[in-house]
Write an enzyme that holds these catalytic residues in place. Sequence first.
Site, short mmCIF file in Angstrom:
data_model
loop_
_atom_site.label_atom_id
_atom_site.label_comp_id
_atom_site.label_asym_id
_atom_site.label_seq_id
_atom_site.Cartn_x
_atom_site.Cartn_y
_atom_site.Cartn_z
N HIS A 18 27.00 -5.45 -9.06
CA HIS A 18 27.87 -4.29 -8.79
C HIS A 18 29.25 -4.76 -8.30
O HIS A 18 30.28 -4.25 -8.73
CB HIS A 18 27.28 -3.40 -7.69
CG HIS A 18 26.01 -2.69 -8.04
ND1 HIS A 18 24.87 -2.80 -7.28
CD2 HIS A 18 25.71 -1.83 -9.04
CE1 HIS A 18 23.91 -2.04 -7.79
NE2 HIS A 18 24.40 -1.44 -8.87
N LYS A 42 15.37 10.79 -6.94
CA LYS A 42 15.03 9.40 -6.64
C LYS A 42 14.64 9.27 -5.18
O LYS A 42 15.10 10.04 -4.34
CB LYS A 42 16.24 8.49 -6.93
CG LYS A 42 16.39 8.12 -8.39
CD LYS A 42 17.35 6.96 -8.56
CE LYS A 42 17.52 6.59 -10.03
NZ LYS A 42 18.51 5.54 -10.23
N ARG A 91 24.71 -3.87 -18.88
CA ARG A 91 24.01 -5.15 -18.93
C ARG A 91 23.49 -5.34 -20.35
O ARG A 91 24.26 -5.57 -21.26
CB ARG A 91 22.87 -5.19 -17.90
CG ARG A 91 23.37 -5.40 -16.48
CD ARG A 91 22.39 -4.92 -15.45
NE ARG A 91 22.20 -3.47 -15.55
CZ ARG A 91 21.54 -2.74 -14.67
NH1 ARG A 91 20.96 -3.30 -13.66
NH2 ARG A 91 21.46 -1.44 -14.83
N SER A 129 19.20 -3.45 -8.73
CA SER A 129 18.74 -3.20 -7.36
C SER A 129 17.22 -3.27 -7.29
O SER A 129 16.65 -3.75 -6.31
CB SER A 129 19.22 -1.82 -6.89
OG SER A 129 20.62 -1.75 -6.91
#
Length: 160
Positions: A18, A42, A91, A129
């Site tokens: 990040h 979440k 990514r 993460s």
Amino acid sequence: MIRKAVYPGSFDPVTNGHLDIVKRAANIFDEVIIAVFFNPNKDPVFTMEERVEMLKVATESLENVYVDSFSGLTTKYVHKVGGGAIVRGLRAVSDFEGEFQMASMNKYLDSDIETVFFMTDTKYAFLSSSVIKEAAYFDGDINELVPDNVYKKLKEKVTP
Ligand code: ADP
């Protein structure tokens, strides 16, 4: 000209992947706001306050970077703060579909706001993460993958 960009995300917690995106965005835009998203769907490991604080400490040397939090539509938040762009990171190919869908929806909701993608630095291509939290839980050596302050917090919070 777009001067202000918003980098939204969960940042649960912020990783060096990040931060690489933040630094590169800060070289392009006059101002970058990292906006931690409150996502009711979440169940984060770190509270909103902890995520914001970790980001503030990790970015304190970057003069044109600010940290905030928001809930609701990203486009509404970006509009409210006077931003013109949403920053996201890509990514592997697996990121593309979801990011494409989100960028298209955001364009539909507010056509004045552009989504700008930064390709991951290959050394962080595998980093998320979630894998960080998993590795920390099993006491893996993740020192080089997260900022120092996050490393300490992870040890306190995640290691059994
Ligand atoms: P979200 O829950 O919104 O996906 P994340 O905190 O997981 O929030 O990620 C925020 C943004 O940062 C996303 O665009 C994600 O693709 C990007 N990102 C996460 N990790 C990396 C990394 N290692 N390299 C590049 N971009 C990344």
